[in-house]
Each structure stands twice: as C-alpha cells, then as structure tokens.
Design a protein around this motif. Structure first.
Motif, PDB file in Angstrom:
ATOM      1  N   GLY A 251       0.808  -1.213   0.000  1.00 43.03           N
ATOM      2  CA  GLY A 251       0.000   0.000   0.000  1.00 43.03           C
ATOM      3  C   GLY A 251       0.842   1.264   0.000  1.00 43.03           C
ATOM      4  N   ARG A 252       2.144   1.118  -0.159  1.00 46.13           N
ATOM      5  CA  ARG A 252       3.056   2.275  -0.155  1.00 46.13           C
ATOM      6  C   ARG A 252       3.672   2.460  -1.532  1.00 46.13           C
ATOM      7  NH1 ARG A 252       4.003  -0.445   4.807  1.00 46.13           N
ATOM      8  NH2 ARG A 252       3.362   0.866   6.556  1.00 46.13           N
ATOM      9  N   THR A 253       3.917   3.724  -1.891  1.00 43.52           N
ATOM     10  CA  THR A 253       4.492   4.044  -3.196  1.00 43.52           C
ATOM     11  C   THR A 253       6.002   3.799  -3.189  1.00 43.52           C
ATOM     12  OG1 THR A 253       2.830   5.744  -3.478  1.00 43.52           O
ATOM     13  CG2 THR A 253       4.724   5.842  -4.945  1.00 43.52           C
ATOM     14  N   PRO A 254       6.516   3.019  -4.141  1.00 46.87           N
ATOM     15  CA  PRO A 254       7.955   2.769  -4.209  1.00 46.87           C
ATOM     16  C   PRO A 254       8.730   4.056  -4.516  1.00 46.87           C
ATOM     17  CG  PRO A 254       6.756   1.163  -5.496  1.00 46.87           C
ATOM     18  CD  PRO A 254       5.780   2.211  -5.099  1.00 46.87           C
ATOM     19  N   GLU A 255       9.894   4.202  -3.887  1.00 48.94           N
ATOM     20  CA  GLU A 255      10.785   5.339  -4.133  1.00 48.94           C
ATOM     21  C   GLU A 255      11.677   5.082  -5.333  1.00 48.94           C
ATOM     22  OE1 GLU A 255      11.828   8.431  -2.072  1.00 48.94           O
ATOM     23  OE2 GLU A 255       9.663   8.168  -1.965  1.00 48.94           O
ATOM     24  N   GLY A 256      12.133   3.849  -5.482  1.00 47.56           N
ATOM     25  CA  GLY A 256      13.027   3.546  -6.593  1.00 47.56           C
ATOM     26  C   GLY A 256      13.488   2.104  -6.575  1.00 47.56           C
ATOM     27  N   VAL A 257      14.270   1.774  -7.585  1.00 47.40           N
ATOM     28  CA  VAL A 257      14.838   0.437  -7.735  1.00 47.40           C
ATOM     29  C   VAL A 257      16.264   0.494  -7.216  1.00 47.40           C
ATOM     30  CG1 VAL A 257      15.479  -1.350  -9.404  1.00 47.40           C
ATOM     31  CG2 VAL A 257      13.395  -0.025  -9.734  1.00 47.40           C
ATOM     32  N   THR A 258      16.618  -0.402  -6.290  1.00 44.62           N
ATOM     33  CA  THR A 258      17.971  -0.402  -5.730  1.00 44.62           C
ATOM     34  C   THR A 258      18.849  -1.482  -6.322  1.00 44.62           C
ATOM     35  OG1 THR A 258      17.250  -1.807  -3.905  1.00 44.62           O
ATOM     36  CG2 THR A 258      17.204   0.593  -3.550  1.00 44.62           C
ATOM     37  N   SER A 259      18.244  -2.543  -6.858  1.00 47.13           N
ATOM     38  CA  SER A 259      19.033  -3.605  -7.491  1.00 47.13           C
ATOM     39  C   SER A 259      18.173  -4.325  -8.514  1.00 47.13           C
ATOM     40  CB  SER A 259      19.555  -4.587  -6.441  1.00 47.13           C
ATOM     41  OG  SER A 259      18.493  -5.261  -5.822  1.00 47.13           O
ATOM     42  N   LEU A 260      18.857  -4.953  -9.470  1.00 45.99           N
ATOM     43  CA  LEU A 260      18.168  -5.662 -10.542  1.00 45.99           C
ATOM     44  C   LEU A 260      19.101  -6.751 -11.032  1.00 45.99           C
ATOM     45  CD1 LEU A 260      15.674  -5.565 -12.509  1.00 45.99           C
ATOM     46  CD2 LEU A 260      17.102  -4.184 -13.979  1.00 45.99           C
ATOM     47  N   GLU A 261      18.637  -7.996 -11.028  1.00 51.32           N
ATOM     48  CA  GLU A 261      19.492  -9.104 -11.437  1.00 51.32           C
ATOM     49  C   GLU A 261      18.677 -10.128 -12.204  1.00 51.32           C
ATOM     50  OE1 GLU A 261      22.239 -12.609  -9.418  1.00 51.32           O
ATOM     51  OE2 GLU A 261      21.270 -11.132  -8.149  1.00 51.32           O
ATOM     52  N   ARG A 262      19.223 -10.557 -13.335  1.00 46.34           N
ATOM     53  CA  ARG A 262      18.594 -11.601 -14.148  1.00 46.34           C
ATOM     54  C   ARG A 262      18.977 -12.942 -13.553  1.00 46.34           C
ATOM     55  NH1 ARG A 262      14.839 -13.567 -16.879  1.00 46.34           N
ATOM     56  NH2 ARG A 262      15.252 -14.593 -18.815  1.00 46.34           N
ATOM     57  N   THR A 263      18.010 -13.812 -13.345  1.00 52.91           N
ATOM     58  CA  THR A 263      18.269 -15.158 -12.846  1.00 52.91           C
ATOM     59  C   THR A 263      17.905 -16.163 -13.926  1.00 52.91           C
ATOM     60  OG1 THR A 263      16.064 -15.337 -11.881  1.00 52.91           O
ATOM     61  CG2 THR A 263      17.802 -14.450 -10.462  1.00 52.91           C
ATOM     62  N   GLU A 264      18.118 -17.450 -13.645  1.00 52.07           N
ATOM     63  CA  GLU A 264      17.825 -18.480 -14.642  1.00 52.07           C
ATOM     64  C   GLU A 264      16.362 -18.501 -15.059  1.00 52.07           C
ATOM     65  OE1 GLU A 264      19.068 -22.381 -13.596  1.00 52.07           O
ATOM     66  OE2 GLU A 264      21.100 -21.731 -13.143  1.00 52.07           O
ATOM     67  N   ASP A 265      15.476 -18.270 -14.108  1.00 48.55           N
ATOM     68  CA  ASP A 265      14.059 -18.382 -14.412  1.00 48.55           C
ATOM     69  C   ASP A 265      13.271 -17.103 -14.166  1.00 48.55           C
ATOM     70  OD1 ASP A 265      14.641 -18.671 -11.770  1.00 48.55           O
ATOM     71  OD2 ASP A 265      13.125 -20.191 -11.360  1.00 48.55           O
ATOM     72  N   GLY A 266      13.950 -15.953 -14.146  1.00 49.19           N
ATOM     73  CA  GLY A 266      13.229 -14.697 -13.956  1.00 49.19           C
ATOM     74  C   GLY A 266      14.136 -13.556 -13.535  1.00 49.19           C
ATOM     75  N   TRP A 267      13.675 -12.755 -12.582  1.00 45.66           N
ATOM     76  CA  TRP A 267      14.387 -11.563 -12.135  1.00 45.66           C
ATOM     77  C   TRP A 267      14.338 -11.445 -10.621  1.00 45.66           C
ATOM     78  CZ3 TRP A 267      16.869  -8.443 -15.587  1.00 45.66           C
ATOM     79  CH2 TRP A 267      16.537  -8.606 -16.929  1.00 45.66           C
TER      80      TRP A 267
END
Length: 144
Positions: A78-94
């Motif tokens: 129910g809270r608005t995200p401030e930003g993305v801190t990390s992002l990583e591709r995995t074998e079956d998704g993210w």
C-alpha cells in the motif's frame, strides 16, 4: 440560365508498359531446370551446431521487470515505491530490490525506509517478496 458543362469522356485504358526488368527477362531464353541430383550439395553442418539449443530472448526486459516489481510491492504494501535499488537476471526470472518509504516524518531526513526483494518469473508474475532491511533516510550510509 446556367450553361451546361460538356460531359467528360472517360479516358481510354491504355495497356501499362511493363518494367524494363520484366521485358528483359521475357526476352531471354528460359533456363533449363536442373535435376535435384545435379544441384550442388548443401554444406555439412557441424552436429553440435544443429543440436545446440537456441537461446531464447527473455520474455521480460529489465525495465519492464522493475516496473512490474514496483507495482507488486505497491499492491502488497500500500506504499508508493521510491526507486529500484538492485536488478538481477536469474535463470528463471528476475530478482529486484525496491525501496519504499515506510513512515514519512518531518524533516524528510528522518523518514523510515525499507528495501524489499522481489522475485519475478519470466512473464513478470510475482514469485516471492520480502523486506530485507529498514533504515532511516539520513542514516543510509550505515547500511550493510
């Protein structure tokens, strides 16, 4: 009285000239068809090349994965995200880290923030999410 205009006669259809390429082809003699046995054999392909599975392009690109993760976190917390801190591709998704303001305070430097780790499959559907840490905005440098 207004003068009547003479009726226009429909233009006669003239045969269209064929493009030069077509004229040149039609004037040449047709090539005799070759028997399949006379054709040059196709080059042998390496067996490993034929058996190698093709790498498929991910169904979800990084930007869309981050947006999807932010929407999921907002829907669950129910809270608005401030930003993305990390992002990583995995074998079956993210796997994506999303930062959220948990408690707004005055001054803003005392806001309480949290980081959520979100796992998505290749189509952007939520697999899991969890809050990994909480910290004050003004003390973010003390994070581990």
């Amino acid at each position: 009285m207004p003068r009547e205009r003479p009726r226009e006669r429909p233009r006669e259809e003239r045969p269209r000239a064929r493009p030069r390429e077509e004229r040149d082809r039609s004037e040449r003699e047709p090539e005799p068809e070759r028997d399949r046995s006379e054709r040059e054999p196709e080059p042998e392909r390496d067996r490993s090349e034929r058996e190698r599975p093709r790498t498929r392009r991910p169904a979800l690109v990084a930007r869309d994965a981050a947006r999807s993760a932010a929407r999921h976190v907002q829907g669950l917390t129910g809270r608005t995200p401030e930003g993305v801190t990390s992002l990583e591709r995995t074998e079956d998704g993210w796997t994506i880290g999303i930062e959220v303001v948990e408690t707004h305070r005055i001054p803003d430097s005392t806001d309480l923030l949290a980081e959520y780790q979100v796992e998505l499959d290749d189509s952007g559907e939520l697999v899991s999410y969890r809050r990994t840490e909480r910290y004050y905005r003004g003390r973010a440098e003390n994070r581990t």
